[in-house]
Enzyme design. Structure first.
Site, mmCIF file in Angstrom:
data_model
loop_
_atom_site.group_PDB
_atom_site.id
_atom_site.type_symbol
_atom_site.label_atom_id
_atom_site.label_comp_id
_atom_site.label_asym_id
_atom_site.label_seq_id
_atom_site.Cartn_x
_atom_site.Cartn_y
_atom_site.Cartn_z
ATOM 1 C CG ASN A 141 -1.933 1.196 1.577
ATOM 2 O OD1 ASN A 141 -1.496 2.309 1.281
ATOM 3 N ND2 ASN A 141 -3.173 0.764 0.871
ATOM 4 C CE LYS B 101 -2.357 4.879 0.777
ATOM 5 N NZ LYS B 101 -2.868 4.514 -0.556
ATOM 6 C CG ASP C 118 -5.479 0.883 3.959
ATOM 7 O OD1 ASP C 118 -5.906 1.303 4.889
ATOM 8 O OD2 ASP C 118 -5.566 1.110 2.749
#
Length: 359
Positions: A25, A59, A252
């Site tokens: 991720n 992110k 995640d």
């Protein structure tokens, strides 16, 4: 238009059985990313599945301000450049602001637009002007028809290299569902369709943390279910986030896929039994169509097409008998038998899910 991007775009559009966008991720460290890239490339090369390596340098849309975001733009792009150089892989990463697009376009082969930002015109236009392939994730709050407009914004900015990605639809407050109809409805965008089979199982802000606060949860165990559905419908690409230790991933973890490297029975089933069933199904179709006068059937499993070498369809009693026998048998076949037509796609998917990450 960026020539290498056009070439890669055409390669991905023609990919069989599908192309794969895969990786952790978020970039956790240079060492970890290089290890993951090496391993995933070894797997996809063995399986003959075209790979674009994915990881995010930032992110920016985390639930909590305390969440891990990654190394940032400058350091993250340097790490992705090393992946490209070391393993000769194209890479895909996200942008969150228009000002990031130019720098990211100098490194990334595919620029990804996060789902929350799929309607942000200035961001879409800035990404399009890099000439790179643009992968737009469908917003969790959007109908699939919206994506035709988002894709058109890329084209109107002078870039024809666009893809759209299904990643689930909000279902209440802390859950997502995947509507298989969307895979077909997204075709209205007139570009390749990608299925994000990991984020689609996210449970936003659905996981309570010790000491207070929330984080995203997810249903990792259902990733194969959603992936099989997408492949059976016929998407062009699969997006999945994978990790060698998702339980300890800083971002995640519940929706990153991990599995054993041991070869499994499912791989053999996908390659042999399903292929046999696929060819048999086509034989029945050919017999019905040509009344039994088929000299040879050449099954092109990669593109799900059939080529026949046949005489002219006979107007004979023998031809009619063959035709009605085939129709009768076909009508009695279980419905599930027809689904075997997706043989190589499903076989390759099983192999990807079986081998994706293991150390």
């Amino acid at each position: 238009m960026d020539a290498p991007s056009v070439a890669l775009y055409n390669q991905l559009k023609a990919a069989q059985p599908f192309f794969l966008l895969a990786g952790p991720n978020v970039i956790e460290s240079e060492e970890h990313i290089l290890k993951m890239a090496k391993h995933i490339k070894a797997i996809t090369t063995k399986l003959g599945v075209p790979l674009v390596f994915k990881s995010s340098f930032d992110k920016a849309n985390r639930t909590s301000s305390k969440s891990f975001r990654g190394p940032g733009l400058e350091q993250g792009l340097k790490i992705l450049e090393k992946v490209k150089a070391a393993y000769d892989l194209p890479v895909v990463t996200d942008v969150h602001e228009s000002c990031q697009c130019e720098a990211v376009g100098r490194v990334a082969d595919i620029i990804q637009i996060p789902a929350f930002l799929c309607r942000q015109t200035d961001l879409l236009v800035a990404a399009a002007k890099t000439g790179k392939i643009i992968n737009i994730k469908k917003g969790q709050f959007c109908a699939p028809s919206v994506m035709a407009n988002s894709a058109e914004k890329i084209r109107l900015a002078g870039n024809q290299n666009v893809m759209v990605c299904e990643r689930g639809t909000m279902f209440g407050y802390n859950d997502l569902i995947v509507d298989p109809r969307n895979f077909e409805l997204l075709r209205e965008a007139n570009c390749p369709v990608v299925a994000d089979v990991t984020h689609a199982l996210q449970q936003p802000a659905g996981k309570k943390l010790d000491g207070g606060g929330v984080a995203s949860g997810g249903l990792r165990e259902l990733i194969p279910c959603i992936a099989r559905t997408a492949v059976a419908v016929g998407v062009d690409g699969i997006f999945m986030e994978v990790h060698d230790d998702p339980l300890n991933s800083p971002c995640d973890g519940p929706t990153q896929w991990v599995t054993s490297p041991v070869e499994t029975f499912s791989t053999m089933v996908g390659d042999d039994m399903l292929t046999y069933s696929y060819c048999c199904a086509h034989c029945f179709v050919a017999i019905v169509q040509f009344g039994g006068a088929v000299g040879r059937i050449d099954c092109d499993r990669s593109s799900h097409q059939r080529k026949e070498t046949a005489q002219d369809r006979p107007n004979s009693i023998q031809g009619m008998i063959w035709q009605w026998i085939a129709i009768g048998i076909t009508l009695w076949l279980p419905i599930g038998f027809t689904n075997m037509v997706v043989s190589r796609r499903v076989g390759s998917l099983y192999a990807v899910l079986s081998f994706t990450v293991g150390f």
